[in-house]
Design an enzyme around this catalytic site. Structure first.
Site, mmCIF file in Angstrom:
data_model
loop_
_atom_site.group_PDB
_atom_site.id
_atom_site.type_symbol
_atom_site.label_atom_id
_atom_site.label_comp_id
_atom_site.label_asym_id
_atom_site.label_seq_id
_atom_site.Cartn_x
_atom_site.Cartn_y
_atom_site.Cartn_z
ATOM 1 N N HIS A 72 62.199 52.753 62.484
ATOM 2 C CA HIS A 72 61.099 52.917 61.538
ATOM 3 C C HIS A 72 60.313 51.627 61.424
ATOM 4 C CE1 HIS A 72 61.786 56.877 59.351
ATOM 5 N NE2 HIS A 72 62.546 56.883 60.417
ATOM 6 N N TYR A 202 58.961 55.427 48.890
ATOM 7 C CA TYR A 202 59.491 54.892 47.631
ATOM 8 C C TYR A 202 58.423 55.169 46.585
ATOM 9 C CZ TYR A 202 63.208 52.285 50.046
ATOM 10 O OH TYR A 202 64.316 51.938 50.778
ATOM 11 N N PRO A 293 71.022 50.322 45.081
ATOM 12 C CA PRO A 293 70.633 50.744 46.426
ATOM 13 C C PRO A 293 69.140 50.652 46.759
ATOM 14 C CG PRO A 293 71.121 52.644 45.063
ATOM 15 C CD PRO A 293 71.474 51.442 44.249
ATOM 16 N N LYS A 297 70.333 47.371 50.814
ATOM 17 C CA LYS A 297 70.957 46.124 51.273
ATOM 18 C C LYS A 297 72.477 46.153 51.404
ATOM 19 C CE LYS A 297 67.536 43.629 52.147
ATOM 20 N NZ LYS A 297 67.227 44.303 53.391
ATOM 21 N N TYR A 383 63.008 43.287 53.169
ATOM 22 C CA TYR A 383 63.485 44.643 53.455
ATOM 23 C C TYR A 383 64.067 44.735 54.875
ATOM 24 C CZ TYR A 383 63.573 49.773 53.344
ATOM 25 O OH TYR A 383 63.980 51.089 53.354
HETATM 26 P P1 FAD Z 1 83.487 50.035 51.754
HETATM 27 O O1 FAD Z 1 82.565 50.857 52.569
HETATM 28 O O2 FAD Z 1 83.685 50.402 50.336
HETATM 29 O O3 FAD Z 1 84.879 50.010 52.510
HETATM 30 C C1 FAD Z 1 86.072 49.565 51.893
HETATM 31 C C2 FAD Z 1 87.238 50.297 52.531
HETATM 32 O O4 FAD Z 1 88.438 49.783 51.980
HETATM 33 C C3 FAD Z 1 87.225 51.784 52.229
HETATM 34 O O5 FAD Z 1 87.423 52.499 53.412
HETATM 35 C C4 FAD Z 1 88.365 51.967 51.241
HETATM 36 O O6 FAD Z 1 88.940 53.254 51.328
HETATM 37 C C5 FAD Z 1 89.305 50.860 51.670
HETATM 38 N N1 FAD Z 1 90.230 50.404 50.636
HETATM 39 C C6 FAD Z 1 89.994 50.261 49.300
HETATM 40 N N2 FAD Z 1 91.093 49.804 48.680
HETATM 41 C C7 FAD Z 1 92.037 49.661 49.626
HETATM 42 C C8 FAD Z 1 93.389 49.237 49.606
HETATM 43 N N3 FAD Z 1 93.988 48.868 48.459
HETATM 44 N N4 FAD Z 1 94.072 49.204 50.755
HETATM 45 C C9 FAD Z 1 93.501 49.567 51.919
HETATM 46 N N5 FAD Z 1 92.217 49.990 52.006
HETATM 47 C C10 FAD Z 1 91.495 50.030 50.877
HETATM 48 N N6 FAD Z 1 74.079 51.051 50.195
HETATM 49 C C11 FAD Z 1 72.839 51.174 50.581
HETATM 50 O O7 FAD Z 1 72.299 50.204 51.133
HETATM 51 N N7 FAD Z 1 72.164 52.370 50.430
HETATM 52 C C12 FAD Z 1 72.748 53.468 49.873
HETATM 53 O O8 FAD Z 1 72.159 54.519 49.741
HETATM 54 C C13 FAD Z 1 74.061 53.350 49.420
HETATM 55 N N8 FAD Z 1 74.684 54.402 48.846
HETATM 56 C C14 FAD Z 1 75.956 54.237 48.380
HETATM 57 C C15 FAD Z 1 76.609 55.289 47.764
HETATM 58 C C16 FAD Z 1 77.901 55.123 47.250
HETATM 59 C C17 FAD Z 1 78.592 56.277 46.557
HETATM 60 C C18 FAD Z 1 78.546 53.863 47.394
HETATM 61 C C19 FAD Z 1 79.933 53.649 46.830
HETATM 62 C C20 FAD Z 1 77.890 52.830 48.040
HETATM 63 C C21 FAD Z 1 76.607 52.993 48.541
HETATM 64 N N9 FAD Z 1 75.949 51.955 49.188
HETATM 65 C C22 FAD Z 1 74.697 52.103 49.605
HETATM 66 C C23 FAD Z 1 76.573 50.685 49.441
HETATM 67 C C24 FAD Z 1 77.177 50.630 50.842
HETATM 68 O O9 FAD Z 1 77.657 51.883 51.205
HETATM 69 C C25 FAD Z 1 78.259 49.575 50.806
HETATM 70 O O10 FAD Z 1 77.620 48.338 50.520
HETATM 71 C C26 FAD Z 1 79.088 49.474 52.081
HETATM 72 O O11 FAD Z 1 79.903 50.614 52.216
HETATM 73 C C27 FAD Z 1 79.955 48.218 52.058
HETATM 74 O O12 FAD Z 1 80.890 48.250 53.077
HETATM 75 P P2 FAD Z 1 82.336 47.636 52.890
HETATM 76 O O13 FAD Z 1 83.016 47.819 54.207
HETATM 77 O O14 FAD Z 1 82.228 46.295 52.317
HETATM 78 O O15 FAD Z 1 83.030 48.512 51.760
HETATM 79 C C1 DHB Z 2 68.604 55.296 51.879
HETATM 80 C C2 DHB Z 2 69.275 54.645 50.890
HETATM 81 C C3 DHB Z 2 68.663 53.597 50.248
HETATM 82 O O1 DHB Z 2 69.326 52.935 49.274
HETATM 83 C C4 DHB Z 2 67.390 53.194 50.560
HETATM 84 O O2 DHB Z 2 66.813 52.177 49.880
HETATM 85 C C5 DHB Z 2 66.731 53.847 51.561
HETATM 86 C C6 DHB Z 2 67.341 54.905 52.219
HETATM 87 C C7 DHB Z 2 69.261 56.427 52.571
HETATM 88 O O3 DHB Z 2 70.367 56.799 52.177
HETATM 89 O O4 DHB Z 2 68.677 56.965 53.523
#
Ligand code: FAD
Ligand code: DHB
Length: 390
Positions: A72, A202, A293, A297, A383
């Protein structure tokens, strides 16, 4: 069991770290407390910054992304009567990619199980120990119920916001926490409907923010600002589509509707925990910080953290030099605060609170971003992702 780096959590941060370390000849074991199918089905982020795409490609997991992901070149910013396009390549020479976090996770898991370092699902009682010394270990119970000990040189806490690693860091360091909860939440849906927009929209609207995103040429992802105390049971599919149509309304254009396949309400918060290290335990991703979100980021920041951490652990474990691990927390936190500010700023500009003074300030800021190249460039640079500084 023994490995060089014990990694807690198989989200994008932990899985990518394991892969980046393997490329540097460093072995690791990833411990995940959920099942593979649960981890692969979790619907979350969708926008990848340029550096995230480059890092995944260099890590050897960019093939499907390049084939099925959608590059995009901008976003549409909207307020009533106006839809303005920001052209990212023109403003800052970079682009972003639409490719779901679920797909990134599936690609990383497949690569890991296809001859990569061990990845153990459905473990429990995960406990990092002796992280202040040079020989930390992780105790856990494996999927068969057997107690295990994983001896390591380093532990990586990539276990997300609710994981076990951050409490170990905060218990042993004179650290600091910053938190902001917002008086809004996002209701997100996934729908089998072809997106009726080329770029993400947005939209500011007096009734609240709306975002039009997508996952593929036939799947749309849309979000609505709702009250954080609201329940998804109050939102029928018809009510969701009506609100999306109203908030995204523009003359001669309409939202494509279709069957809703997933819907949920997500809370919004900013959270930073510093330092991101205690001794031989290093935090990365959501384990150390959360952003709302709106700036897309969260996932990108997790990737930036582990890019820095992999280089720092390479230096420590292959060259016996501690300069980069000693700098890791400060280096990572500089980017964390930049992204925390950007996410807060986007959130503050686009979500309505019912206060008319705030609304006028928001509209003034939106007109400024749409009317000034300097203001638009500031948004575009943040962004699409600022370069990673090591
Ligand atoms: P996570 O993806 O949370 O991974 C952590 C992993 O550790 C998981 O698999 C979990 O099961 C595991 N874990 C937890 N505790 C333990 C334990 N005690 N022992 C072993 N394993 C464990 N970001 C955006 O930019 N846009 C979005 O639209 C967006 N939507 C989101 C929606 C939701 C519901 C959530 C929760 C987050 C969203 N985010 C979004 C944020 C983004 O998804 C996260 O920043 C990203 O997943 C971070 O990755 P991570 O690997 O640090 O953590
Ligand atoms: C999506 C999520 C976001 O937080 C955003 O700023 C843009 C797109 C998405 O899930 O596609």
């Amino acid at each position: 069991m023994r490995t060089q780096v014990g990694i807690i959590g198989a989200g994008p941060a932990g899985l990518l770290l394991s892969r980046l370390l393997a490329q540097r000849g460093i072995d690791s074991v990833v411990l995940e407390n959920r099942s593979r199918s649960y981890v692969e089905a979790r619907i979350r982020a969708g926008i990848l910054e340029q550096h995230t795409v480059d890092t995944l490609t260099e890590a050897g997991v960019g093939h499907r992304l390049r084939r099925e992901g959608m590059e995009h070149r901008g976003i549409h910013l909207q307020y009533p009567g106006t839809r303005h396009t920001l052209d990212f390549p023109e403003l800052c020479g970079r682009t972003v990619w639409v490719y779901g976090q679920t797909e990134v996770t599936k690609d990383l898991i497949k690569a890991q199980l296809d001859g990569g370092p061990p990845l153990l699902f459905e473990v429990s009682d995960v406990t990092p120990e002796d992280v202040d010394g040079d020989s930390p270990r992780i105790r856990f119970t494996d999927a068969e119920g057997n107690p295990q000990v994983l001896d390591c040189d380093v532990v990586a806490g990539t276990d997300g916001f609710h994981g076990v690693s951050r409490p170990v860091v905060t218990a042993g360091t004179a650290g600091q926490l910053w938190e902001r909860t917002y008086p809004y939440a996002w209701l997100g849906i996934l729908a089998d409907a072809a997106p009726s927009t080329d770029e993400l929209i947005y939209a500011w609207h007096p009734e609240g923010f709306a975002l039009y995103s997508m996952r593929s040429p036939s799947v749309s992802r849309l979000y609505l600002q709702v009250d954080p105390t609201d329940s998804i049971d109050n939102w029928s599919d018809d009510r969701i589509w009506e609100n999306l149509s109203r908030r995204l309304d523009l003359d001669g254009w309409s939202v494509n509707t279709g069957p809703v396949t997933e819907k949920s309400i997500l809370p919004m918060r900013s959270f930073v925990s510093a330092p991101m290290r205690r001794g031989r335990l290093f935090l990365a991703g959501d384990a150390a910080h959360i952003v709302p979100p709106t700036g897309a980021k969260g996932l990108n920041l997790a990737v930036a953290d582990v890019t820095l951490l992999a280089a720092a652990l390479d230096r420590l474990l292959n060259e016996r030099r501690s300069d980069l691990v000693d700098a890791y927390s400060d280096s990572a936190l500089r980017r964390v605060w930049r992204c925390t500010h950007f996410s807060w700023w986007m959130t503050s500009m686009l979500h309505t609170s019912g206060d008319d003074f705030d609304a006028q300030l928001q509209l003034s800021q939106l007109r400024r971003v749409c009317g000034s190249e300097a203001a638009a460039r500031e948004l575009a640079e943040n962004y699409t992702g600022l370069p990673i500084e090591g």
